[in-house]
Structure formats: structure tokens, C-alpha cells
Design a protein around this motif. Structure first.
Motif, mmCIF file in Angstrom:
data_model
loop_
_atom_site.group_PDB
_atom_site.id
_atom_site.type_symbol
_atom_site.label_atom_id
_atom_site.label_comp_id
_atom_site.label_asym_id
_atom_site.label_seq_id
_atom_site.Cartn_x
_atom_site.Cartn_y
_atom_site.Cartn_z
ATOM 1 N N LYS A 252 0.837 -1.197 0.000
ATOM 2 C CA LYS A 252 0.000 0.000 0.000
ATOM 3 C C LYS A 252 0.876 1.253 0.000
ATOM 4 O O LYS A 252 2.007 1.241 0.492
ATOM 5 N N ARG A 253 0.349 2.324 -0.548
ATOM 6 C CA ARG A 253 1.100 3.579 -0.648
ATOM 7 C C ARG A 253 1.622 3.985 0.728
ATOM 8 O O ARG A 253 0.891 3.961 1.714
ATOM 9 N N GLY A 254 2.896 4.300 0.796
ATOM 10 C CA GLY A 254 3.522 4.677 2.054
ATOM 11 C C GLY A 254 4.258 3.524 2.724
ATOM 12 O O GLY A 254 4.861 3.716 3.776
ATOM 13 N N TYR A 255 4.209 2.316 2.103
ATOM 14 C CA TYR A 255 4.876 1.143 2.670
ATOM 15 C C TYR A 255 5.813 0.533 1.634
ATOM 16 O O TYR A 255 5.661 0.737 0.415
ATOM 17 N N GLU A 256 6.745 -0.248 2.128
ATOM 18 C CA GLU A 256 7.705 -0.904 1.239
ATOM 19 C C GLU A 256 8.095 -2.269 1.817
ATOM 20 O O GLU A 256 7.936 -2.530 3.011
ATOM 21 N N THR A 299 0.196 -3.877 4.327
ATOM 22 C CA THR A 299 0.639 -2.814 5.237
ATOM 23 C C THR A 299 1.381 -3.381 6.444
ATOM 24 O O THR A 299 1.781 -2.624 7.322
ATOM 25 N N PRO A 334 6.642 0.880 6.934
ATOM 26 C CA PRO A 334 6.356 2.219 6.388
ATOM 27 C C PRO A 334 7.646 2.817 5.825
ATOM 28 O O PRO A 334 8.748 2.460 6.227
ATOM 29 N N TYR A 335 7.495 3.739 4.873
ATOM 30 C CA TYR A 335 8.679 4.418 4.350
ATOM 31 C C TYR A 335 9.475 5.034 5.500
ATOM 32 O O TYR A 335 8.922 5.507 6.495
ATOM 33 N N LYS A 370 10.804 4.789 13.155
ATOM 34 C CA LYS A 370 10.651 5.613 11.968
ATOM 35 C C LYS A 370 11.388 6.927 12.169
ATOM 36 O O LYS A 370 11.373 7.509 13.249
#
Length: 428
Positions: A252-256, A299, A334-335, A370
Motif C-alpha cells: 500500500k502507498r507509504g509502505y515498502e 501494510t 512504512p517508508y 521511523k
């Protein structure tokens, strides 16, 4: 003169008769006539083809397929007889009548060195059942039983020749057949290619092997002596083959995807010489294609169970007793976040009861932090403060929340717990 000659002739005849009687008497004393009884002599069917025109087969009735045979003769002959020397035959051409129920057939018995007139059989007639003939086609399964090849080799391919058989016989026996197996012994084998002879074994639906009596009624087409040939290949084993994995999709956007850990990460395989050579050219590494690990819209961390046997080509296989499953643990972060492994020895325990000792169930905990990407390299496990509050915890096992204190500029991504055990303390 004439009278004298007649007297002499009469004496000679009388002497001969007396000699014969004496000889018979001596013979009867030294080798008397005796009677011996043999029980449960099996009866075999002769001229079963008598029913072939109507596609029928005669069968002896179980439990009524033997006879008692009484033999009379000289002791020197009779005493040496064995059950195998006595043959009992039911000739289907001698059936008394096909219209009776049951159908009866005379039994003829012969014995080695015994005349037919000195043999008595009971019963004189034996019952037979007439069944329809039926055929069934079965593939041949090849089994190695408990035998194993050389320790550095695995069974590659086993191919029966022929691969299937047609079995014909009485309907009741044919209906019982479940499988046909060729059993071979591969103990210590390591040849790349070898031909092994094997006798077929036929099993019923209870997995019991058909009896020799049942097998006598069966005809296996195109097979002589119930023997076939097995083409066997044995493959050399290659150890410490590495496994790596790719993934497909995007979190999902914001994760890697941070990492993929595999358990196990090395395996042992066996294969043909050509397959092992190709594997060596690929760095002795097997790759799990990305389609098996889909991270689309993920996520958080997840596990994926992968069956390696589905990925191997035909000329490669896993070694015996090796689980084919590989568990891939995929870490999704998360990024601008990272995992840090902290030893449980760094955990400070507050408010622990004085009469209890604390035992950690794990050696380390994972802290997910983070921050700005350039700051993540600067953070080390030693800079992270961790503590637990044991107020109100008595003897037992627990999962206790961990309070994590990070340096300025860092943020804890998710809360964590640690497994602990509180046990009575040693007396001081």
C-alpha cells in the motif's frame, strides 16, 4: 519208469510252489503291505477351457477344495511318499451334470509308484462353481518398500515395462482387485540407469495380497511368470542449495518491502547429471518466482507457505524425508522505518515481586522505528531504552507490554510485547 518220472515232475512243481510261498512270506515280513492316509491333498482343475466358449470359468469352493487320500502298497514305497507326490485332479470334461446344483466333478488321484487300484479318495466327487469371466485393466505401481539407495543418491525415475496390465479371471476375484504393485529392492543402488526384474503382487480392496489359490485362476495378458522389468534411475544428491525469493505487486502507498526471510534457506536436492550441472551454473541457487509472494496492498508483515516440489523441474527432486514446504516471512515497513534487534538483557524490569525471579522466553525483541532516512543509519540498539512494569504480576507466564524510549527525532511504529516467566526465587 514212467510213474517214476511223473513223481519227479510233481515234486519239482511242488518245490517251486513252496519256494514261491516262502519268498512271498519273507517279502511280506521284510517289506509288508501297509496303508497310509494323506489329508488335505489340494485339488487342481484340469481342462478349464471346457467352459471358455461360454466365457465361463470353473472354481473350486473354498474349504471344500481338498480330499483325503488312502494309499496301499509296499512299506518301502509308501513310507517314502510325500504329499507333493500325490496329485488330485478335477477334470472339467468329466462333469457329472451341468444341470445339478451344486455341480459335481469326479476327482482322479495318482501317486508316485502306486497303482491306481491301490488309491482310495474321499470324497470321490468335488463341488465346483461356474462363474462368468471378466477382465480389468490396471496400471502398475512400482514400490521400493523400506529399501533405500546409496546415501549419496536418490531414486530418480522408476518405470514399469509394461506400465499397465489386463487381468482376466472369475468375476468375484476380479471385482476384489484394487491395485497391482511391482516391488523392487534398491538397497545401496547408485547406478544412473539399470533394469531390475520384479514379480507383480496383486492386492484387494482391504490391501491384502491375493492368495496363491486366487492367483491360479487369473490370467495376466502378455506377462510370463508374473514377472516384469523395471527401468530404474538413481540421481546424485547435491547439498547446501540456496533458496532466494522474489515478490510481485506493490505494498500500500507509504509502505515498502523491507526483507524476505526463508525457513529453510538451504536444501538438498537430487537430479540427473545434466540438471545438477545446470544448477551449478546458476550458483547452486533455486529461485522462488514472484508470483508465489504477492505483496499487493500489504501494510504489515505476513507469512507465505510455498511448496518447493511445485517449482522443481522433472529432472530435480527433493531428497527423502525433507519437508517440501518453505515459509517466507515478508517484512512490510512504512517508508523511512527500520527494524532494530534489541537484546532482552537491556530490558529494565520495574516493580517485580522480591520473591520471584524473572526469566525471558526470547533472546531479543524487535523495535520498529521511523525517522528521516539519513538518520536511520545513526540509530543503534544501544541507544534504545526498554522497560517493563511487573506490578501485579505473580508466578506464571505472561506477555508483558514493553515501554520503548527512542532518541529525539525517532518514532516508534508499533507497540510490542515480550514473553516472560516469573518463577519462585532461590532461597537466600
Amino acid at each position: 519208469m514212467k510213474k517214476n518220472m511223473i513223481n519227479k515232475f510233481t515234486l519239482k512243481v511242488l518245490s517251486l510252489i513252496i519256494a514261491i510261498l516262502i519268498w512271498l512270506l519273507v517279502r511280506n515280513v521284510d517289506d509288508p503291505i501297509v496303508v497310509r492316509t494323506f489329508y488335505e491333498i489340494p485339488v487342481s482343475i484340469e481342462n478349464a477351457s471346457y467352459f471358455a466358449e461360454n466365457l465361463e470359468i470353473p472354481l473350486l469352493v473354498d474349504g471344500k477344495d481338498t480330499v483325503k487320500v488312502r494309499v496301499k502298497g509296499a512299506r518301502s514305497v509308501v513310507s517314502k511318499l510325500k504329499k507333493e507326490d500325490i496329485k488330485a485332479v478335477a477334470d472339467m470334461t468329466q462333469i457329472i451334470s451341468k444341470d445339478t446344483t451344486p455341480i459335481m466333478v469326479p476327482v482322479e488321484v495318482t501317486g508316485t509308484g502306486i497303482s491306481d487300484s491301490d488309491i482310495t479318495v474321499r470324497p470321490r466327487n468335488i463341488q465346483v462353481d461356474i462363474e462368468k469371466q471378466k477382465s480389468v485393466e490396471k496400471t502398475i505401481a512400482v514400490s521400493t518398500g523400506d529399501t533405500q539407495p546409496d546415501k549419496d543418491y536418490e531414486i530418480g525415475n522408476l518405470k514399469a515395462n509394461p506400465e499397465k496390465v489386463t487381468i482376466s479371471g472369475p468375476e468375484t476375484i476380479i471385482n476384489k482387485i484394487d491395485k497391482v504393485v511391482a516391488l523392487i529392492d534398491v538397497t545401496g543402488r547408485k547406478e544412473s540407469n539399470i533394469e531390475i526384474k520384479s514379480q507383480l503382487k496383486i492386492y484387494d480392496k482391504n490391501l491384502d495380497e491375493l492368495s496363491p489359490k486366487q492367483l491360479e485362476y487369473l490370467n495376466i495378458k502378455e506377462i510370463s511368470d508374473n514377472t516384469i522389468r523395471i527401468q530404474a534411475q538413481f540421481w546424485k544428491v547435491k547439498q547446501n542449495v540456496k533458496i532466494k525469493a522474489e515478490y510481485s505487486g506493490e505494498p500500500k502507498r507509504g509502505y515498502e518491502v523491507d526483507s524476505i526471510n526463508l525457513v529453510p534457506d538451504t536444501i538438498s536436492v537430487a537430479g540427473t547429471d545434466e540438471a545438477l550441472k545446470k544448477l551449478e551454473q546458476e550458483g547452486n541457487t533455486l529461485e522462488i518466482p514472484g508470483k508465489y509472494i504477492d505483496v499487493t496492498d500489504k501494510t504489515g508483515d505476513f507469512e507465505q507457505n510455498i511448496d518447493l516440489s511445485e517449482l522443481l523441474p522433472e529432472d530435480l527432486k527433493l531428497v527423502r524425508d525433507l519437508n517440501s514446504s518453505v515459509i517466507a516471512t515478508v517484512k512490510i515497513l512504512p517508508y523511512n522505518s527500520r527494524d532494530y534487534e534489541v537484546s532482552v538483557t537491556q530490558i529494565e524490569a520495574d516493580n517485580k515481586a522480591e520473591d520471584l525471579d524473572l526469566v525471558f522466553q526470547d533472546e531479543q525483541i524487535t523495535i520498529r522505528a521511523k525517522a528521516k532516512e539519513q538518520d536511520l543509519d545513526s540509530l543503534s540498539a544501544a541507544n534504545i531504552q526498554v522497560q517493563i512494569d511487573l506490578n501485579g504480576y505473580g508466578e506464571g507466564e505472561y506477555e508483558v507490554p514493553v515501554t520503548v524510549t527512542l532518541p529525539g527525532g525517532y518514532e516508534l511504529v508499533e507497540s510490542i510485547k515480550v514473553k516472560v516467566k516469573l518463577v519462585p526465587g532461590a532461597e537466600k
